[in-house]
Scaffold this motif. Structure first.
Motif, PDB file in Angstrom:
ATOM      1  N   GLY B 104       0.817  -1.206   0.000  1.00  0.00           N
ATOM      2  CA  GLY B 104       0.000   0.000   0.000  1.00  0.00           C
ATOM      3  C   GLY B 104       0.851   1.256   0.000  1.00  0.00           C
ATOM      4  N   HIS B 105       0.135   2.359   0.118  1.00  0.00           N
ATOM      5  CA  HIS B 105       0.702   3.703   0.199  1.00  0.00           C
ATOM      6  C   HIS B 105       1.291   3.869   1.604  1.00  0.00           C
ATOM      7  N   LEU B 106       2.524   4.309   1.691  1.00  0.00           N
ATOM      8  CA  LEU B 106       3.184   4.473   2.993  1.00  0.00           C
ATOM      9  C   LEU B 106       2.603   5.660   3.744  1.00  0.00           C
ATOM     10  N   ALA B 107       2.171   5.410   4.993  1.00  0.00           N
ATOM     11  CA  ALA B 107       1.628   6.482   5.834  1.00  0.00           C
ATOM     12  C   ALA B 107       2.516   6.671   7.065  1.00  0.00           C
ATOM     13  N   TYR B 108       2.234   7.742   7.804  1.00  0.00           N
ATOM     14  CA  TYR B 108       2.951   7.970   9.068  1.00  0.00           C
ATOM     15  C   TYR B 108       2.728   6.789   9.998  1.00  0.00           C
ATOM     16  N   ASP B 109       3.617   6.681  10.967  1.00  0.00           N
ATOM     17  CA  ASP B 109       3.546   5.638  11.984  1.00  0.00           C
ATOM     18  C   ASP B 109       3.953   4.266  11.420  1.00  0.00           C
ATOM     19  N   THR B 110       4.899   4.321  10.513  1.00  0.00           N
ATOM     20  CA  THR B 110       5.602   3.117  10.055  1.00  0.00           C
ATOM     21  C   THR B 110       7.015   3.281  10.599  1.00  0.00           C
ATOM     22  N   LEU B 111       7.408   2.383  11.503  1.00  0.00           N
ATOM     23  CA  LEU B 111       8.636   2.589  12.277  1.00  0.00           C
ATOM     24  C   LEU B 111       9.793   1.732  11.778  1.00  0.00           C
ATOM     25  N   VAL B 112      10.931   2.402  11.585  1.00  0.00           N
ATOM     26  CA  VAL B 112      12.121   1.774  11.009  1.00  0.00           C
ATOM     27  C   VAL B 112      12.743   0.743  11.955  1.00  0.00           C
ATOM     28  N   PHE B 113      13.020  -0.456  11.453  1.00  0.00           N
ATOM     29  CA  PHE B 113      13.938  -1.367  12.136  1.00  0.00           C
ATOM     30  C   PHE B 113      15.304  -1.163  11.478  1.00  0.00           C
ATOM     31  N   ASN B 114      15.369  -1.416  10.189  1.00  0.00           N
ATOM     32  CA  ASN B 114      16.513  -0.975   9.382  1.00  0.00           C
ATOM     33  C   ASN B 114      16.032  -0.746   7.967  1.00  0.00           C
ATOM     34  N   MET B 115      16.287   0.413   7.416  1.00  0.00           N
ATOM     35  CA  MET B 115      15.910   0.708   6.031  1.00  0.00           C
ATOM     36  C   MET B 115      17.134   1.164   5.251  1.00  0.00           C
ATOM     37  N   GLU B 116      17.235   0.704   4.002  1.00  0.00           N
ATOM     38  CA  GLU B 116      18.337   1.085   3.112  1.00  0.00           C
ATOM     39  C   GLU B 116      17.709   1.646   1.838  1.00  0.00           C
ATOM     40  N   ILE B 117      17.951   2.928   1.603  1.00  0.00           N
ATOM     41  CA  ILE B 117      17.219   3.660   0.567  1.00  0.00           C
ATOM     42  C   ILE B 117      18.180   4.423  -0.334  1.00  0.00           C
TER      43      ILE B 117
END
Lengths: 141, 141, 141
Positions: B104-117
């Protein structure tokens, strides 16, 4: 490992018109713009979709019709040559209102609600598809 | 087909801090760095997620709360202008411990464990969103 | 937010050989080509897959064996350094003949049917992984 080294050219930021056929629009765009090599990344939403799954044993395509409004959570694809003409090859991941995902090879009759796509053009290499008897597909060689 | 041609600038390799709000961090980053146009690709994991699905008929967003630890198997997004300010638009595909996917569409309150962008910055074109009555969204035009 | 700014170099268009181990082929390729930093995007199909899910509490990997022919609807990954050597980190989304999706961290013993991958090489920054006790992973720092 087949490989070709290419240089990035202009990035085309694209939004196909609402209700248009996503794959046909991309095909028309690269043909009109004379793009022979490129990489596609995108996301958005469609009002219906047709996905295909390739049967690796029977060498046949199975079509899946999704008569639903769906988010496009990922579009990955490329442009390379087949018989000297640009060919667009795209895979998509879709999600429904429950967040459930559907994936496959993008086929005609997938209709745009809103799509946002980057086509990174590439030059300096000729990448061509050739019929491959082992898979039944046209593959880079 | 709306189109804009842009030139690739620096690629920003990003890892938002653990436990931060993924979308807020990306928004803050592009604002602070003065990035008005770019393309996002990424993967990693989150400790919870909020996804949105857009109702194409009612023109409303439905939120889906996922109180689970999830892999981010794909993040695709972009930066363009809305009312002269950079706006970040991101779609994600997530997977759980059974390999099952959510999108889905990313919304607020999605919390990072580890992200590589990777944020590929683009220049040479102004890409702006304008309210579109037909879809109820702000679209490139 | 950890960040590094890099400049795009050549884009490598890759097709690993049929029946090869997808992850091993990518690892061998970047090692042989001396690529220390890059971004991966791809799609295609595999004849079987092994995916991993990371348990964020126990800091352990759970493997998922998929003894099926699957489309690869998205491959996202990167190349950065671990102990001074290039390390390939890839997440994939797969789909079966019903269009159902599976996702996770790409592990060994995922066998290529046909894969089409772009590796965008990057230079001008050194991006290295360092053991991170909080997550149990090796993260950029």
């Amino acid at each position: 490992m087949y490989k070709a080294e290419a240089t990035a050219g202009l990035a085309h930021i694209l939004r196909p018109a609402a209700e248009s056929d996503l794959l046909k629009e991309l095909e028309k765009y690269v043909r009109d713009a004379g793009i022979n090599l490129g990489w596609l990344s995108g996301m958005g939403a469609v009002s219906r979709a047709t996905l295909r799954y390739y049967d690796q044993v029977d060498h046949e395509w199975d079509d899946l019709q999704l008569e639903q409004h769906l988010e496009v959570v990922s579009l990955v694809g490329n442009v390379s040559l087949l018989n000297g003409q640009p060919m667009v090859h795209v895979h998509v991941t879709l999600s429904d209102e429950e967040g459930k995902c559907w994936g496959g090879h993008l086929a005609y009759d997938t209709l745009v609600f809103n799509m946002e796509i980057m086509l990174q053009t590439l030059s300096g290499a000729v990448v061509s598809r050739v019929p491959d008897p082992a898979t039944g597909l046209s593959l880079w060689r």
